[in-house]
Design an enzyme around this catalytic site. Structure first.
Site, PDB file in Angstrom:
ATOM      1  NE  ARG A   1      -2.334  -0.905   3.708  1.00 37.46           N
ATOM      2  CZ  ARG A   1      -1.860  -0.335   4.264  1.00 37.46           C
ATOM      3  NH1 ARG A   1      -2.119   0.275   4.222  1.00 37.46           N
ATOM      4  NH2 ARG A   1      -1.681  -1.700   5.157  1.00 37.46           N
TER       5      ARG A   1
ATOM      6  CE1 TYR B   1       0.601  -5.903  -1.515  1.00 36.67           C
ATOM      7  CE2 TYR B   1      -0.876  -4.077  -1.292  1.00 36.67           C
ATOM      8  CZ  TYR B   1      -0.330  -4.651  -0.593  1.00 36.67           C
ATOM      9  OH  TYR B   1      -0.541  -5.598   0.441  1.00 36.67           O
TER      10      TYR B   1
ATOM     11  CE  LYS C   1      -7.171  -3.819   5.549  1.00 38.27           C
ATOM     12  NZ  LYS C   1      -5.537  -4.523   5.200  1.00 38.27           N
TER      13      LYS C   1
ATOM     14  CG  HIS D   1      -7.242  -2.990  10.493  1.00 35.02           C
ATOM     15  ND1 HIS D   1      -5.460  -2.796  10.466  1.00 35.02           N
ATOM     16  CD2 HIS D   1      -6.931  -3.803   8.956  1.00 35.02           C
ATOM     17  CE1 HIS D   1      -5.502  -3.750   9.703  1.00 35.02           C
ATOM     18  NE2 HIS D   1      -6.013  -3.941   8.993  1.00 35.02           N
TER      19      HIS D   1
ATOM     20  CB  SER E   1      -0.976  -3.852   7.568  1.00 32.14           C
ATOM     21  OG  SER E   1      -1.476  -3.098   7.767  1.00 32.14           O
TER      22      SER E   1
ATOM     23  CB  CYS F   1       1.413  -7.438  13.774  1.00 26.59           C
ATOM     24  SG  CYS F   1       2.323  -5.262  13.691  1.00 26.59           S
TER      25      CYS F   1
ATOM     26  CG  ASP G   1      -7.647  -7.575   7.004  1.00 27.15           C
ATOM     27  OD1 ASP G   1      -6.376  -7.115   7.463  1.00 27.15           O
ATOM     28  OD2 ASP G   1      -7.902  -6.929   5.826  1.00 27.15           O
TER      29      ASP G   1
ATOM     30  NE  ARG H   1      -0.126  -9.009   2.569  1.00 24.39           N
ATOM     31  CZ  ARG H   1      -0.588  -8.212   3.618  1.00 24.39           C
ATOM     32  NH1 ARG H   1      -1.075  -8.792   3.617  1.00 24.39           N
ATOM     33  NH2 ARG H   1       0.243  -7.576   4.033  1.00 24.39           N
TER      34      ARG H   1
END
Ligand code: SAT
Ligand code: MN
Length: 580
Positions: free
Chosen positions: A67, A195, A204, A224, A246, A248, A273, A365
């Site tokens: 991002r 992306y 998001k 989130h 993000s 973590c 998420d 990812r």
């Protein structure tokens, strides 16, 4: 045919001038055709059909791997509605700029119209979005990440209530990249990036930035957060929601496997998420996962850290920017077993373990359908969602925050979330490892002024008779040797167990200036390998560090000026007083 949708699609086609327009139905046949086209174009490489049936490997442009927060904008009419937590652009100016960028940008390309539903089909909590994109990669990823295609269109019917998302890869030029949100008209315009978080607009952009504004206006919450159900040996399931920035460990926690000491316990993944929560008739907050799949960080994922994820990625999954082994299997750093002797790295170059570089990009990812997850909650498609008993905040912090503590009440819990800080990760471009304030892990995702957002949290707490208990955890505390003190992963169940006990009105705790901290013997550490001195350090509170922390949080809150609720300033003062 929905007339509002039809005329918007025509308007966009006139602006972007594509070669053809394709309405996506989300069918298997359509997906097969698009994947074949992506293979023919060189975007996709089919994976080993025995080990990864239906799987593909993909590489993005090397400057388009995360991002990009500096070119992400929130464009309400008034700048103060975006707040100091967002980049703002005047909507008239932003539209004029975007019109120029999008003008003729799809020449020679196919324009896909992608209807999707965020949330279980037929759920009163779900919302419809339409994404128009010139990227087939986006279409096939959206099919995994949302309920995409005809059923979403059927649910929309003739309503004009849908989030409009317009996306073009443009020339993938970081200089002209722009992801703009118009919360007042529920619109997203994204240009110049393929992306995930920039291009899969349901995630998001809609489910957090636009939805947070809708939640503010309609008295619900878009957060989130992962959603996890924990079933006791007696068969009772308690649901928790947890917010971490993000990369973590949300996906790992969402797919937790209880250690041997928790015989008979079962964990159920509802989401990893995003969480939409609404007050239910019973005075609790009820949550759904608006997504249909997982877009997880690959590096570090192994049988030890997340064996459920390792199993689920073997079917119908897309890998972006991992490495590829010679036998056409994805590979990343931290995977079990030795690295492949020869591989292709995320940049497309030949790689060996002697190369001295990372084979997979740190933000590489996997995109995986939720149904692949063997511990997926039976409530995943439940239109009413699940009742949330606890909210857990967590950041990546070497010092300051103890392993776990409980807030005194909802208002204090809101303060605990609002004062979160975490070290930055590879999920966004920019320096990694820098501590920044990241309230509720929403800094990159809140579509309006954080001051008003904290006010909304306070209001939501008052709107329910049984608000969730609020906790803070820190899996990343280090000792004097710089090493992590807590083993993490499945062992986090030991902390969740204490959380569940507290929710049930049990669990031994000590009142400290920052909140309730477990008594040393309140955590089940049987078989964890954590000794008494490590535990002591994990649960310790350094008053000097916390005095500094309170000061920093106070200064941070001041940046929100008149938008910051007085109750939040009062929380800072109360913390300072408790610290002495
Ligand atoms: O790229 S995403 O924004 O979807 C993932 C993340 O950073 O949390
Ligand atoms: Mn995320």
């Amino acid at each position: 045919m929905n007339p509002v949708l039809k005329s918007w699609v025509e308007e966009v086609a006139t602006l972007t001038a594509p070669q053809s327009v394709v309405w996506c139905d989300g069918s298997e046949a359509e997906n097969t055709r698009l994947c074949a086209e992506l293979v023919a174009a060189g975007t996709f490489t089919p994976l080993n059909a025995d080990k990864f049936p239906g799987g593909f490997w993909s590489r993005s442009h090397p400057s388009d791997v995360a991002r990009t927060e500096h070119c992400t904008y929130i464009c309400p009419e008034k700048q103060e509605d975006a707040g100091p937590n967002n980049n703002w652009m005047n909507p008239v100016e932003a539209r004029a700029h975007l019109q120029k960028l999008f003008s003729g940008c799809m020449k020679g390309r196919t324009m896909y119209v992608v209807p999707y539903c965020m949330g279980p089909l037929g759920s009163p909590l779900s919302k419809i979005g339409i994404e128009i994109t010139d990227s087939a990669y986006v279409v096939v990823n959206m099919r995994i990440m949302a309920r995409m295609g005809q059923p979403a269109l059927d649910q929309l019917g003739s309503s004009s209530d849908f989030c409009r998302g317009l996306h073009s890869l443009g020339q993938l030029d970081p200089e002209t990249r722009m992801i703009a949100h118009f919360p007042e008209t529920r619109e997203i315009w994204s240009f110049g990036s393929g992306y995930g978080g920039n291009a899969l607009l349901g995630k998001k952009c809609f489910a957090l930035r636009i939805a947070s504004v809708q939640g503010r206006d309609e008295m619900w919450m878009a957060e989130h957060m992962l959603i996890l159900g924990l079933e006791s040996p007696q068969g009772e399931t308690i649901y928790v929601a947890a917010a971490f920035p993000s990369a973590c460990g949300k996906t790992n926690l969402a797919m937790l496997q209880p250690p041997a000491a928790f015989k008979g316990w079962k964990a159920w993944c509802v989401g990893d998420d995003i969480c939409w929560m609404r007050p239910g008739p019973d005075g609790r907050l009820w949550a759904i996962n608006p997504e249909g799949g997982f877009f997880g960080v690959a590096p570090g994922t192994s049988h030890k850290t997340n064996s459920n994820a390792m199993s689920m990625v073997h079917k119908n999954s897309i890998f972006t920017n991992t490495a590829l082994s010679e036998d056409k299997c994805p590979w990343w750093e931290g995977m079990d077993g030795p690295p492949p002797a020869h591989a292709t790295d995320w940049a497309g170059k030949a790689w060996t373990p002697a190369s001295g570089t990372k084979a997979a990009h740190p933000n590489s990812r996997f995109t995986v359908p939720a149904v692949n997850c063997s511990m997926l909650s039976p409530k995943f498609n439940d239109p009413m969602g699940v009742p949330i008993s606890a909210i857990i905040f967590g950041g990546r912090r070497a010092k300051t925050a103890p392993l776990v503590y409980q807030s005194f009440d909802w208002e204090h819990g809101t303060f605990v979330g609002a004062s979160m800080a975490s070290e930055t990760t590879a999920a966004a471009t920019g320096a990694v490892g820098v501590v920044r304030r990241d309230p509720m892990a929403m800094l990159p995702f809140c579509g309006y002024n954080f001051g008003d957002y904290f006010g909304h949290w306070l209001k939501m707490g008052k709107s329910v008779s049984h608000p969730p208990a609020v906790f803070h955890v820190n899996w990343f505390r280090t000792g004097s040797d710089g090493k992590f003190l807590w083993p993490g992963f499945g062992e986090n169940m030991r902390v969740l167990d204490w959380v569940l006990q507290r929710v049930a009105g049990k669990g031994e705790a000590e009142r400290t200036p920052i909140g309730w901290v477990p008594k040393a013997d309140a955590l089940n550490l049987d078989g964890s390998g954590v000794n008494a001195s490590a535990l002591n350090e994990l649960l310790s509170i350094d008053t000097n560090l916390w005095r500094q922390e309170a000061k920093d949080v106070g200064a941070y809150f001041n940046t929100y000026a008149a938008h910051m609720p007085a109750a939040m300033h009062a929380q800072v003062a109360a913390l300072q007083q408790r610290l002495g």
